[in-house]
Write an enzyme that holds these catalytic residues in place. Structure first.
Site, short mmCIF file in Angstrom:
data_model
loop_
_atom_site.label_atom_id
_atom_site.label_comp_id
_atom_site.label_asym_id
_atom_site.label_seq_id
_atom_site.Cartn_x
_atom_site.Cartn_y
_atom_site.Cartn_z
N GLY A 48 0.83 -1.21 0.00
CA GLY A 48 0.00 0.00 0.00
C GLY A 48 0.86 1.25 0.00
O GLY A 48 1.93 1.27 0.60
N ARG A 89 -2.63 -15.29 -12.24
CA ARG A 89 -3.90 -15.51 -11.57
C ARG A 89 -4.47 -16.87 -11.97
O ARG A 89 -4.39 -17.27 -13.12
CB ARG A 89 -4.91 -14.44 -11.99
CG ARG A 89 -5.09 -13.37 -10.94
CD ARG A 89 -6.35 -12.59 -11.24
NE ARG A 89 -6.33 -11.30 -10.58
CZ ARG A 89 -6.62 -11.11 -9.29
NH1 ARG A 89 -6.95 -12.13 -8.54
NH2 ARG A 89 -6.58 -9.92 -8.76
N ASP A 111 5.56 -4.30 6.00
CA ASP A 111 6.04 -5.59 6.49
C ASP A 111 6.09 -6.65 5.39
O ASP A 111 7.08 -7.38 5.27
CB ASP A 111 5.25 -6.07 7.71
CG ASP A 111 3.75 -6.08 7.48
OD1 ASP A 111 3.31 -5.56 6.42
OD2 ASP A 111 3.02 -6.60 8.33
N THR A 169 4.63 2.67 6.17
CA THR A 169 3.22 2.35 6.39
C THR A 169 2.58 3.50 7.14
O THR A 169 3.18 4.05 8.08
CB THR A 169 2.98 1.05 7.20
OG1 THR A 169 1.62 1.05 7.67
CG2 THR A 169 3.89 0.92 8.39
N ASP A 180 0.27 3.13 9.04
CA ASP A 180 -0.18 2.59 10.33
C ASP A 180 0.84 2.79 11.45
O ASP A 180 0.53 2.64 12.61
CB ASP A 180 -0.49 1.10 10.20
CG ASP A 180 -1.69 0.85 9.30
OD1 ASP A 180 -2.42 1.80 9.01
OD2 ASP A 180 -1.88 -0.32 8.90
N ASP A 185 3.20 0.89 12.46
CA ASP A 185 3.21 -0.26 13.37
C ASP A 185 4.42 -1.18 13.19
O ASP A 185 4.39 -2.33 13.62
CB ASP A 185 1.90 -1.07 13.21
CG ASP A 185 1.69 -1.57 11.79
OD1 ASP A 185 2.53 -1.29 10.92
OD2 ASP A 185 0.66 -2.23 11.55
N ARG A 238 -5.05 -1.79 10.86
CA ARG A 238 -5.52 -3.18 10.89
C ARG A 238 -5.20 -3.85 12.21
O ARG A 238 -6.04 -4.49 12.84
CB ARG A 238 -4.86 -3.99 9.77
CG ARG A 238 -5.38 -3.67 8.42
CD ARG A 238 -4.55 -4.32 7.36
NE ARG A 238 -3.22 -3.73 7.29
CZ ARG A 238 -2.16 -4.33 6.78
NH1 ARG A 238 -2.27 -5.54 6.32
NH2 ARG A 238 -0.99 -3.71 6.74
O1 F6P Z 1 -1.13 -0.87 5.77
C1 F6P Z 1 -1.77 0.34 5.73
C2 F6P Z 1 -3.21 0.24 5.47
O2 F6P Z 1 -3.52 1.57 5.37
C3 F6P Z 1 -4.12 -0.46 6.48
O3 F6P Z 1 -4.45 0.26 7.61
C4 F6P Z 1 -5.33 -0.82 5.66
O4 F6P Z 1 -6.04 -1.91 6.14
C5 F6P Z 1 -4.71 -1.15 4.37
O5 F6P Z 1 -3.53 -0.40 4.24
C6 F6P Z 1 -5.62 -1.01 3.20
O6 F6P Z 1 -4.88 -1.01 2.01
P1 F6P Z 1 -5.42 -1.55 0.64
O7 F6P Z 1 -6.85 -1.17 0.56
O8 F6P Z 1 -4.58 -0.86 -0.37
O9 F6P Z 1 -5.23 -3.02 0.64
#
Ligand code: F6P
Length: 367
Positions: A19, A95, A128, A150, A152, A154, A196
């Site tokens: 992400g 896929r 991660d 990230t 987050d 985290d 998350r």
């Molecule tokens: O890892 C960051 C984050 O923003 C999470 O909090 C969230 O669940 C996730 O990415 C969503 O990302 P995507 O919709 O791109 O899978």
């Protein structure tokens, strides 16, 4: 290390995976400029490792010479290299007919391509998942330096990841704006933010934005306790309430809320709103902030951290310090072993100073 033992570097590559987070372009710019300054060539790999194995990605060459591509990008969100979806190990596996990704492991092909292209080292920017892949390639012999990313915040090994402050900024602004409309209508508003596994965005934006209730994955909640807080405010003639909930939060004894059939977190705000309305009789509305937290221009803090990380990654390569990740520890940017860096998640401490401060200010954590 004596100069004669330092690796001879002529060409490095940079990629971004997972992400996106505001600040990715600042890392790319800093790493590129720092490398050019040392007389190295810099290649950008499009969409994770995809551009390495495919001549063309989305109609563009898979590899791009970054030497004249990084001007004026520090303030831009997204990534000029593109990225890959989560759960798609290298962004490459074919896929299957049922929609899942195949078990193909392209790491040997990736290693071969790095060799063929004469790429001496890779700056892998990712969260991660992407850093675990980078570590795997390091164990196969690739000279890798990781840069943590990230929103987050985290990742255990670094005090801060870039993108987080921007996300907190966006969420705080949204929470602030909700106050007046919630008060005008005497409503409860539930704001769902990202996170998350951890509640850093919820905690920091909730505190800064003046939320009445903050719900994080680290502190399981009870709807009764949340309802009690709303009723208490009502008694004090505060006839509206703002609740900030991290997408991965869950009730005590319950499980997190997922978007059906996807494995993605989602839906906690709506679930909670229905329960709160039933428990308090107050009209309860929801706002899910979603990807707006990741979009747009990084705030200055994130730009500067990202620039420092990019420059530090190139310094690590110069010093022959491979298989490491750059990290902020205290005020300094250091490097930590990649293998250790990707194992620990940094969680909100329920007994920590920030949570205790919030509680003293009257914030409920629903427990
Ligand atoms: O890892 C960051 C984050 O923003 C999470 O909090 C969230 O669940 C996730 O990415 C969503 O990302 P995507 O919709 O791109 O899978």
């Amino acid at each position: 290390m004596p100069k004669e033992y330092l690796p001879k570097i002529r060409r490095i590559a940079i990629n971004t995976g997972g992400g996106d987070a505001p600040g990715l372009n600042a890392v790319i710019r800093a790493a590129t400029l720092a490398a050019l300054d040392r007389g190295w060539e810099v290649l950008g790999i499009r969409r994770g490792y995809m551009g390495l194995l495919q001549d063309e990605v989305d109609g563009e060459p898979g590899l791009m010479d970054l030497s004249d591509r990084v001007r004026g990008i520090t303030h831009l969100g997204g990534t000029i290299l593109g990225t890959t979806a989560r759960g798609n190990l290298f962004g490459l596996e074919p896929r299957q007919p049922d929609g899942t990704w195949g078990p193909t492991d392209p790491s040997d092909d990736i290693m071969q391509r790095f060799g063929e292209l004469g790429i001496d080292a890779l700056v892998a920017i990712g969260g991660d998942g992407s850093l675990k892949i980078a570590h795997r390639l390091f164990l196969k012999g690739l000279r890798v330096v990781g840069v943590p990313k990230t929103i987050d915040n985290d990742l255990g090994a670094t005090d801060m990841t870039f993108g987080f402050q921007t996300a907190v900024d966006v969420a705080t602004e949204a929470i602030g704006r909700l106050h007046s409309t919630a008060e005008a209508h005497q409503r409860v508003m539930v704001v769902q933010v990202m996170g998350r596994h951890t509640g850093w965005i919820a905690l920091e934006s909730g505190l800064a934005g003046g939320a009445d209730v903050i719900l994080v994955p680290e502190i399981p909640y009870s709807v009764d306790r949340i309802a009690a807080k709303i009723v208490e405010r009502e008694r004090n003639r505060r006839r509206f309430s703002i609740i900030v909930v991290a997408e991965g939060a869950r009730a005590a004894g319950g499980s997190p809320s997922y978007v059906e059939g996807t494995g993605r977190y989602g839906g906690i705000a709506d679930r909670l709103a229905a329960e709160i309305e039933a428990a308090t009789g107050k009209e309860t509305r929801t706002l899910t902030l979603g990807h707006i937290q990741r979009g747009g221009s990084p705030v200055p803090y994130d730009r500067n951290l990202a620039l420092r990380f990019g420059a530090a990654a190139v310094h690590a390569i110069e010093m022959g310090n491979f298989g490491c990740m750059v990290a902020l520890q205290g005020k300094a940017v250091r490097s930590v072993p990649l293998g250790e860096a990707v194992t620990d998640i940094k969680r909100v401490d329920p007994m920590g100073e920030v949570v205790r401060t919030a509680r003293r200010l009257g914030v409920s954590f629903g427990d």
